[in-house]
Every structure is written in C-alpha cells, then in structure tokens.
Design a protein around this motif. Structure first.
Motif, short mmCIF file in Angstrom:
data_model
loop_
_atom_site.label_atom_id
_atom_site.label_comp_id
_atom_site.label_asym_id
_atom_site.label_seq_id
_atom_site.Cartn_x
_atom_site.Cartn_y
_atom_site.Cartn_z
N GLU A 88 5.38 19.92 16.01
CA GLU A 88 5.96 18.58 15.86
C GLU A 88 5.12 17.65 15.00
O GLU A 88 5.54 16.53 14.69
N ASP A 89 3.93 18.09 14.60
CA ASP A 89 3.12 17.32 13.66
C ASP A 89 3.53 17.59 12.21
O ASP A 89 3.05 16.93 11.29
N THR A 90 4.41 18.55 12.02
CA THR A 90 4.89 18.86 10.68
C THR A 90 5.59 17.66 10.06
O THR A 90 6.53 17.11 10.65
N ALA A 91 5.13 17.24 8.90
CA ALA A 91 5.67 16.04 8.25
C ALA A 91 4.96 15.85 6.91
O ALA A 91 3.97 16.51 6.62
N VAL A 92 5.51 14.93 6.14
CA VAL A 92 4.78 14.42 4.97
C VAL A 92 3.95 13.24 5.46
O VAL A 92 4.48 12.32 6.09
N TYR A 93 2.66 13.29 5.18
CA TYR A 93 1.73 12.24 5.62
C TYR A 93 1.43 11.30 4.45
O TYR A 93 1.06 11.76 3.36
N TYR A 94 1.57 10.01 4.71
CA TYR A 94 1.37 8.99 3.70
C TYR A 94 0.16 8.13 4.02
O TYR A 94 0.04 7.64 5.16
N CYS A 95 -0.67 7.93 3.03
CA CYS A 95 -1.80 7.02 3.16
C CYS A 95 -1.32 5.61 2.87
O CYS A 95 -0.50 5.40 1.96
N VAL A 96 -1.84 4.63 3.61
CA VAL A 96 -1.41 3.25 3.44
C VAL A 96 -2.61 2.30 3.43
O VAL A 96 -3.67 2.62 3.98
N TRP A 97 -2.38 1.11 2.86
CA TRP A 97 -3.43 0.09 2.76
C TRP A 97 -2.80 -1.28 2.94
O TRP A 97 -1.79 -1.58 2.30
N GLY A 98 -3.40 -2.08 3.80
CA GLY A 98 -2.91 -3.43 4.01
C GLY A 98 -3.99 -4.33 4.54
O GLY A 98 -5.17 -3.96 4.58
N TYR A 99 -3.55 -5.55 4.95
CA TYR A 99 -4.51 -6.54 5.46
C TYR A 99 -4.03 -7.22 6.72
O TYR A 99 -4.72 -8.10 7.24
N LYS A 100 -2.86 -6.83 7.22
CA LYS A 100 -2.26 -7.58 8.32
C LYS A 100 -2.20 -6.74 9.59
O LYS A 100 -3.21 -6.33 10.11
N ASN A 101 -1.03 -6.48 10.07
CA ASN A 101 -0.88 -5.75 11.31
C ASN A 101 -1.27 -4.29 11.13
O ASN A 101 -0.74 -3.61 10.25
N PRO A 102 -2.21 -3.79 11.95
CA PRO A 102 -2.69 -2.42 11.75
C PRO A 102 -1.69 -1.34 12.12
O PRO A 102 -1.95 -0.15 11.90
N TYR A 103 -0.55 -1.74 12.67
CA TYR A 103 0.48 -0.77 13.04
C TYR A 103 1.70 -0.81 12.12
O TYR A 103 2.41 0.20 11.98
N THR A 104 1.96 -1.96 11.51
CA THR A 104 3.27 -2.10 10.86
C THR A 104 3.28 -2.65 9.44
O THR A 104 4.24 -2.41 8.72
#
Length: 119
Positions: A88-104
């Motif tokens: 169930e961990d099978t997926a495309v994993y995306y790296c992200v960068w932001g400055y606000k909410n660490p979840y969304t």
C-alpha cells in the motif's frame, strides 16, 4: 525553484528505500520541505514534512514508525528513509517546499519518483 527527487524503485514487502530531493536554491530556516504521494486511482496524500530551522518533523499516521524524514542544510536536500515497506506504499512520491502549514500548504512541487512495493 526546482525540486529534483530521486531514489524511487521497486522492492519487495518489508524492504527499504531512501528518497532524496534537492532544491535548486538555498532553503531558509522558515522553510518546510516534505513528501506527498499518489497511488493509482487515489487522491494525493501527505506523507511527511520537516521544518528547516527547528528540524521538527511531521508524519501521516500510515507511515509513523516506518518512515523517517531528515535534511542536509548544506546540500539543500531532504531525505525520506522508508523501511518495512508495504504494497500500500506503492505510489508516485512528490517532493514539496513551502512556508506555511506543514501538512497542507506547499508552493513548489517536484516531478515525482515512482515507488513500487511488490508482495
């Protein structure tokens, strides 16, 4: 800003992979980097994130105790160590960068790297 993710691949259940994501420029202490994933036919979901300055980490319940996020400030790189992998961990994993909410809330997204866990 560009985010270059690498390290995906195919492993068997119980195996490990380490994802890396390098940012094209310096990440300041207020920044947050992390990972999302999207499995076939499912919505994109939060996996983990880390605050650059404090190193405080955040995890989805589904990966707690199995995945570890870390960062190398000198290399502007974030890592995701994935252990005890499940199908169930099978997926495309995306790296992200932001400055606000660490979840969304993330302003920049990488191109994604495929992780496949076979049973």
């Amino acid at each position: 800003v560009q985010l270059q993710a690498s390290g995906g691949g195919e492993v068997q259940t119980g195996g490990s992979l380490r994802l890396s994501c390098a940012a094209s420029r310096r990440i300041y202490s207020s920044g947050i980097m992390g990972w999302f994933r999207q499995a076939p036919g499912k919505e994109r979901e939060f996996v983990s994130s880390i605050r650059w300055g404090t190193r405080r980490t955040y995890y989805a319940d589904s990966v707690k105790g199995r995945f570890t996020i870390s960062r190398d400030s000198a290399e502007n790189t974030v890592f995701l160590q994935m252990n005890s992998l499940k199908p169930e961990d099978t997926a495309v994993y995306y790296c992200v960068w932001g400055y606000k909410n660490p979840y969304t809330e993330f302003d920049y997204w990488g191109q994604g790297t495929q992780v496949t866990v076979s049973s």
